[in-house]
Design a protein around this motif. Structure first.
Motif, PDB file in Angstrom:
ATOM      1  N   ILE A  58      -5.713  66.185   7.618  1.00 18.47           N
ATOM      2  CA  ILE A  58      -5.684  64.756   7.258  1.00 18.47           C
ATOM      3  C   ILE A  58      -6.672  64.519   6.124  1.00 18.47           C
ATOM      4  O   ILE A  58      -7.763  65.091   6.125  1.00 18.47           O
ATOM      5  N   ASP A  59      -6.243  63.679   5.191  1.00 17.27           N
ATOM      6  CA  ASP A  59      -7.129  63.365   4.055  1.00 17.27           C
ATOM      7  C   ASP A  59      -8.430  62.742   4.536  1.00 17.27           C
ATOM      8  O   ASP A  59      -8.449  62.020   5.543  1.00 17.27           O
ATOM      9  N   GLU A  60      -9.451  62.993   3.787  1.00 14.39           N
ATOM     10  CA  GLU A  60     -10.736  62.368   4.083  1.00 14.39           C
ATOM     11  C   GLU A  60     -11.293  61.796   2.796  1.00 14.39           C
ATOM     12  O   GLU A  60     -11.265  62.468   1.763  1.00 14.39           O
ATOM     13  N   HIS A  61     -11.769  60.558   2.864  1.00 14.30           N
ATOM     14  CA  HIS A  61     -12.402  59.924   1.700  1.00 14.30           C
ATOM     15  C   HIS A  61     -13.805  59.460   2.071  1.00 14.30           C
ATOM     16  O   HIS A  61     -14.051  59.102   3.232  1.00 14.30           O
ATOM     17  N   ASP A  62     -14.674  59.419   1.051  1.00 16.09           N
ATOM     18  CA  ASP A  62     -16.000  58.819   1.269  1.00 16.09           C
ATOM     19  C   ASP A  62     -15.815  57.340   1.567  1.00 16.09           C
ATOM     20  O   ASP A  62     -14.870  56.714   1.064  1.00 16.09           O
ATOM     21  N   LEU A  63     -16.753  56.798   2.371  1.00 18.42           N
ATOM     22  CA  LEU A  63     -16.648  55.378   2.697  1.00 18.42           C
ATOM     23  C   LEU A  63     -16.795  54.570   1.410  1.00 18.42           C
ATOM     24  O   LEU A  63     -17.727  54.786   0.630  1.00 18.42           O
ATOM     25  N   GLY A  64     -15.875  53.633   1.216  1.00 16.31           N
ATOM     26  CA  GLY A  64     -15.904  52.843  -0.013  1.00 16.31           C
ATOM     27  C   GLY A  64     -16.634  51.531   0.170  1.00 16.31           C
ATOM     28  O   GLY A  64     -16.839  51.076   1.304  1.00 16.31           O
ATOM     29  N   VAL A  65     -17.006  50.941  -0.937  1.00 16.75           N
ATOM     30  CA  VAL A  65     -17.733  49.667  -0.856  1.00 16.75           C
ATOM     31  C   VAL A  65     -16.824  48.555  -0.340  1.00 16.75           C
ATOM     32  O   VAL A  65     -17.303  47.585   0.253  1.00 16.75           O
ATOM     33  N   ALA A  66     -15.533  48.725  -0.535  1.00 14.22           N
ATOM     34  CA  ALA A  66     -14.592  47.676  -0.111  1.00 14.22           C
ATOM     35  C   ALA A  66     -14.006  47.958   1.271  1.00 14.22           C
ATOM     36  O   ALA A  66     -13.054  47.282   1.687  1.00 14.22           O
ATOM     37  N   ALA A  67     -14.597  48.930   1.960  1.00 12.05           N
ATOM     38  CA  ALA A  67     -14.030  49.345   3.254  1.00 12.05           C
ATOM     39  C   ALA A  67     -13.916  48.171   4.218  1.00 12.05           C
ATOM     40  O   ALA A  67     -12.883  47.995   4.877  1.00 12.05           O
ATOM     41  N   ALA A  68     -14.991  47.348   4.283  1.00 12.08           N
ATOM     42  CA  ALA A  68     -14.991  46.241   5.245  1.00 12.08           C
ATOM     43  C   ALA A  68     -13.819  45.299   4.998  1.00 12.08           C
ATOM     44  O   ALA A  68     -13.146  44.878   5.954  1.00 12.08           O
ATOM     45  N   SER A  69     -13.564  45.004   3.746  1.00 13.78           N
ATOM     46  CA  SER A  69     -12.461  44.070   3.454  1.00 13.78           C
ATOM     47  C   SER A  69     -11.115  44.740   3.752  1.00 13.78           C
ATOM     48  O   SER A  69     -10.168  44.071   4.179  1.00 13.78           O
ATOM     49  N   GLN A  70     -11.030  46.049   3.530  1.00 14.58           N
ATOM     50  CA  GLN A  70      -9.783  46.761   3.864  1.00 14.58           C
ATOM     51  C   GLN A  70      -9.544  46.699   5.380  1.00 14.58           C
ATOM     52  O   GLN A  70      -8.423  46.472   5.831  1.00 14.58           O
ATOM     53  N   ILE A  71     -10.626  46.918   6.133  1.00 16.62           N
ATOM     54  CA  ILE A  71     -10.504  46.936   7.606  1.00 16.62           C
ATOM     55  C   ILE A  71     -10.075  45.561   8.115  1.00 16.62           C
ATOM     56  O   ILE A  71      -9.259  45.444   9.029  1.00 16.62           O
ATOM     57  N   GLU A  72     -10.622  44.523   7.504  1.00 20.00           N
ATOM     58  CA  GLU A  72     -10.285  43.157   7.933  1.00 20.00           C
ATOM     59  C   GLU A  72      -8.788  42.880   7.804  1.00 20.00           C
ATOM     60  O   GLU A  72      -8.241  42.061   8.535  1.00 20.00           O
ATOM     61  N   ARG A  73      -8.157  43.559   6.856  1.00 17.02           N
ATOM     62  CA  ARG A  73      -6.720  43.335   6.634  1.00 17.02           C
ATOM     63  C   ARG A  73      -5.864  44.097   7.642  1.00 17.02           C
ATOM     64  O   ARG A  73      -4.649  43.934   7.688  1.00 17.02           O
ATOM     65  N   LEU A  74      -6.526  44.944   8.426  1.00 15.99           N
ATOM     66  CA  LEU A  74      -5.777  45.777   9.386  1.00 15.99           C
ATOM     67  C   LEU A  74      -5.253  44.957  10.550  1.00 15.99           C
ATOM     68  O   LEU A  74      -5.946  44.054  11.035  1.00 15.99           O
TER      69      LEU A  74
END
Lengths: 143, 257
Positions: A58-74
């Motif tokens: 599975i792909d792995e990415h470094d945590l991004g600065v926009a992660a929180a906003s991406q998660i909120e859209r989940l």
């Protein structure tokens, strides 16, 4: 743990039934998390015969600065399915950790893990979740 | 190597750092967090975890199961809190201090539970018995019961009588001496099990001067010695032996029969 509310309810009720029966016989274990341990094993049992996810990289990415906003859209249900699709013990580690009810030592005890194992599972889980989020909600610079 | 392993452990702890800042953590976790607090990576991890936890809280729970939880916490906090409180060094120190003080009180209470008038003197005399050597006594070869005449005739001591239970024991020696309160004490050494007898004035009431009597035989203990004490006519008699109550009990039981 299961990503399926019907199965989760069955496990929950079976665990409570077991607890009630033990209580009636005065056999309730004294260890603090036995109910959660019992529930976890029942969850693992319940999914043993299900279709198992393929062992793919599975792909792995470094945590991004926009992660929180991406998660909120989940959608919460989607997140539940994503976690439940992880192979155990990563699934247990992520589920117990993000339930945010347990100290890390409680999780080590409950999931029968060592500190470095739990650490590795959580770190990898974050990076994989970030990769999934990036795929699901691409950021302008990534797009 | 040790430093490397310490750093690995810190890294591992940070990956498991609690999601909520107000969550209580143990010392090693606190130390690991304080070292990286404010670092971009750690802030990013914490924001990520908090965001995920917020969504997890929104995962729908079937109504039938949800009602079991109502407003209560999933994990009873009292057990962890109690354990953590007991591990607190200050609480531990206070608990130990209280336990020691309670122990001293209990010890003193038990020590004085069987006290009786003259028990303090009897204990002192057990100390005397332990340090007495045969050469310190005047040799006397007689029955213990006959020495009351000697004490009366030679020292003017009235009622210094050896009770019937011990009267027929053969003596090795005897003496009369004054204790630190100028009370005259008669000491007899007998051949039987190297017992020593003491006769001394009974305690008196400080105001009325009346003898403080007590019925039957009472036991006292000091430095491995045991004394059986009785009072008669204002004079206490103590049979002292190196041993326990059971070594003296047969002699006293014999008198009851």
């Amino acid at each position: 743990m299961l990503g399926d509310s019907r199965k989760a309810q069955e496990v929950f009720h079976a665990t409570l039934r077991e607890a009630a029966q033990r209580a009636a016989h005065g056999e309730l274990p004294s260890e603090p998390f036995w109910l959660f341990r019992e529930a976890r094993w029942r969850c693992l049992e319940a999914t043993k015969n299900d279709l198992q996810p393929e062992a793919v990289e599975i792909d792995e990415h470094d945590l991004g600065v926009a992660a929180a906003s991406q998660i909120e859209r989940l959608d919460p249900a989607q997140l539940a399915i994503w976690i439940s699709a992880a192979p155990d013990p990563q699934r247990s580690a992520l589920a117990l950790f993000y339930l945010d009810e347990f100290d890390y030592r409680d999780i080590l005890d409950l999931a029968e893990l060592k500190l470095n194992e739990l650490s590795r599972l959580l770190a990898r889980g974050r990076r994989q979740l970030q990769a999934w989020l990036d795929a699901k909600f691409p950021q302008p610079d990534q797009a | 190597m040790k430093l490397l392993s310490l750093m690995r452990r810190r890294r591992a702890l940070l990956n498991c750092a609690p999601i909520r800042a107000d969550q209580s953590v143990e010392r090693s976790m606190r130390a690991a967090i304080s070292r990286v607090d404010g670092s971009a990576d750690f802030i990013s991890q914490q924001n990520f975890d908090r965001a995920v936890a917020r969504v997890v809280r929104l995962i729908p729970i079937p109504a039938e199961s949800a009602e079991w939880f109502s407003e209560k916490d999933l994990v009873p906090a009292s057990q962890g809190t109690w354990k953590k409180m007991m591990r607190n060094p200050a609480v531990l120190a206070i608990s130990i201090a209280v336990a020691v003080i309670a122990g001293v009180f209990v010890f003193n209470f038990l020590s004085h539970l069987n006290d009786f008038p003259a028990s303090a003197t009897a204990r002192k005399l057990l100390g005397t018995a332990a340090s007495t050597r045969p050469v310190m006594l005047d040799p006397v070869n007689a029955e213990a019961g006959t020495l009351s005449d000697l004490f009366f005739m030679k020292h003017g001591l009235e009622h210094y009588d050896v009770p019937a239970e011990f009267a027929d024991f053969g003596t090795i020696g005897c003496r009369v001496f004054e204790d630190d309160e100028s009370r005259r004490i008669a000491q007899i050494w007998v051949a039987e099990k190297h017992m020593q007898f003491f006769l001394f004035p009974a305690e008196r009431d400080g105001k009325t001067g009346a003898v403080l009597r007590f019925p039957g035989w009472r036991y006292v203990h000091q430095e491995g010695w045991t004394g059986a004490v009785t009072e008669h006519s204002g004079v206490c008699f103590m049979a002292a032996i190196r041993g326990r109550d059971k070594d003296l009990e047969p002699y006293i039981a014999r008198s009851k029969e």
